[in-house]
Design a protein around this motif. Structure first.
Motif, PDB file in Angstrom:
ATOM      1  N   ASP A  88      81.869  11.648  73.233  1.00 40.03           N
ATOM      2  CA  ASP A  88      81.822  11.029  74.553  1.00 40.03           C
ATOM      3  C   ASP A  88      83.041  10.131  74.713  1.00 40.03           C
ATOM      4  O   ASP A  88      83.217   9.169  73.969  1.00 40.03           O
ATOM      5  CB  ASP A  88      80.527  10.218  74.674  1.00 40.03           C
ATOM      6  CG  ASP A  88      80.341   9.562  76.035  1.00 40.03           C
ATOM      7  OD1 ASP A  88      81.235   9.680  76.897  1.00 40.03           O
ATOM      8  OD2 ASP A  88      79.289   8.919  76.224  1.00 40.03           O
ATOM      9  N   PRO A 122      81.837   5.848  76.553  1.00 35.86           N
ATOM     10  CA  PRO A 122      80.479   5.432  76.211  1.00 35.86           C
ATOM     11  C   PRO A 122      79.924   4.335  77.104  1.00 35.86           C
ATOM     12  O   PRO A 122      78.713   4.063  77.064  1.00 35.86           O
ATOM     13  CB  PRO A 122      80.614   4.945  74.753  1.00 35.86           C
ATOM     14  CG  PRO A 122      82.055   4.541  74.631  1.00 35.86           C
ATOM     15  CD  PRO A 122      82.808   5.498  75.507  1.00 35.86           C
ATOM     16  N   ASN A 127      76.776  11.403  78.899  1.00 37.92           N
ATOM     17  CA  ASN A 127      77.899  11.751  78.033  1.00 37.92           C
ATOM     18  C   ASN A 127      79.014  12.383  78.847  1.00 37.92           C
ATOM     19  O   ASN A 127      78.757  13.228  79.709  1.00 37.92           O
ATOM     20  CB  ASN A 127      77.453  12.735  76.951  1.00 37.92           C
ATOM     21  CG  ASN A 127      76.487  12.101  75.971  1.00 37.92           C
ATOM     22  OD1 ASN A 127      76.742  11.014  75.460  1.00 37.92           O
ATOM     23  ND2 ASN A 127      75.380  12.772  75.707  1.00 37.92           N
ATOM     24  N   TYR A 147      82.360  14.522  78.286  1.00 35.39           N
ATOM     25  CA  TYR A 147      83.176  15.293  77.349  1.00 35.39           C
ATOM     26  C   TYR A 147      84.389  15.828  78.086  1.00 35.39           C
ATOM     27  O   TYR A 147      84.263  16.517  79.101  1.00 35.39           O
ATOM     28  CB  TYR A 147      82.360  16.434  76.751  1.00 35.39           C
ATOM     29  CG  TYR A 147      81.136  15.963  76.001  1.00 35.39           C
ATOM     30  CD1 TYR A 147      81.254  15.231  74.824  1.00 35.39           C
ATOM     31  CD2 TYR A 147      79.863  16.240  76.485  1.00 35.39           C
ATOM     32  CE1 TYR A 147      80.134  14.792  74.131  1.00 35.39           C
ATOM     33  CE2 TYR A 147      78.735  15.805  75.809  1.00 35.39           C
ATOM     34  CZ  TYR A 147      78.878  15.079  74.631  1.00 35.39           C
ATOM     35  OH  TYR A 147      77.763  14.649  73.964  1.00 35.39           O
TER      36      TYR A 147
END
Length: 269
Positions: free
Chosen positions: A127, A130, A135, A137
């Motif tokens: 991630d 944070p 999450n 990506y």
């Protein structure tokens, strides 16, 4: 990437409806672009079987009869072209918000005063933000390399090596990464993606955990061939850019890395 499954699970069925490639191997990137309906584009197309990640892409194959889906593809990376010798290799860390989210393996092969600059991306399932809910990506839609002005003729290719790889959709001389949605042209006009004779843009679709529910974390090997000198390869600050263009609604983001480039190169548009 929408509704993807593993390459190996559907490869046989999809090959039946595929067409043979007409430009296997390194393809020239014209300095003035290519003619397309409505004008000129900086891009040549390579493997469009997956519609830029909307569907399952079909990897290239090679055979005595010519193979399938192998436009822009080469059958080897060691070396990409016979007679070239590897002269540099560095694994570069991809970081954002002080978090390591992947790597780019950066290599150079030389034959006299011609060089091939290669890159392969691997995205880790980390991630990158944070502090935000859920999450995030990073998705690599485009990899861009600098340093090729006055180093022509410029050509490009890719090597597909594993089922976790994604194919190369298109490649062109431009610094503009254009989002591709279903139905969009594969070759945007130069009014949208202007030609830059200093930058090569590779369009793919890489994510360790794609928002649409399927993921290919690795790129194919992506190659640029140009003239060079006999000097030892050196890294140029900012010569590699990774672009997230928001195919599934993500924010537009750019990560900049050092990268090998011809001697005397720069990163100007």
């Amino acid at each position: 990437m929408n509704n993807k499954i593993l390459h190996s699970a559907v490869l046989g069925a999809l090959l039946i409806g595929s067409t043979s490639a007409m430009a296997t191997g390194f393809v020239t990137l014209p300095a003035t672009g290519v003619a397309v309906p409505g004008g000129t584009s900086a891009y040549v197309t390579c493997n469009l079987t997956g519609d830029f990640g909307s569907l399952e892409s079909v990897p290239p194959t090679f055979s005595p009869g010519g193979g399938l889906n192998n436009t822009c593809a080469v059958p080897s990376r060691t070396p990409p072209i016979a007679g070239y010798t590897q002269t540099a290799n560095t694994v570069r860390t991809i970081s954002i918000n002080n978090r390591n989210i992947g790597t780019v393996t950066d290599r150079v092969w030389r034959s006299g005063t011609n060089c091939i600059y290669g890159a392969r991306i691997h995205m880790a399932q980390v991630d990158y933000n944070p502090n935000a809910a859920g999450n995030q990506y990073f998705e690599v839609n485009d990899l861009q390399r600098a340093g090729y002005r006055n180093r022509g003729p410029i050509s490009a290719a890719y090597y597909f090596g594993a089922v976790a790889d994604e194919v190369l959709f298109r490649v062109g001389l431009t610094l503009t990464a254009v989002i591709h949605q279903p139905g969009d042209s594969a070759q945007p006009l130069t009014s949208i993606a202007p030609i830059s004779q200093n930058w090569v843009d590779f369009t793919s679709d890489l994510n360790s955990f794609d928002p649409d529910g399927s993921s290919l974390p690795d790129s194919a090997w992506l190659f640029v061939k140009s003239t060079c000198t006999t000097a030892a390869p050196t890294s140029l600050t900012g010569a590699i850019r990774l672009r997230q263009t928001g195919q599934e609604g993500q924010p537009n983001l750019t990560i900049t890395l050092p990268g090998y480039a011809p001697a005397g190169a720069n990163t100007t548009p």
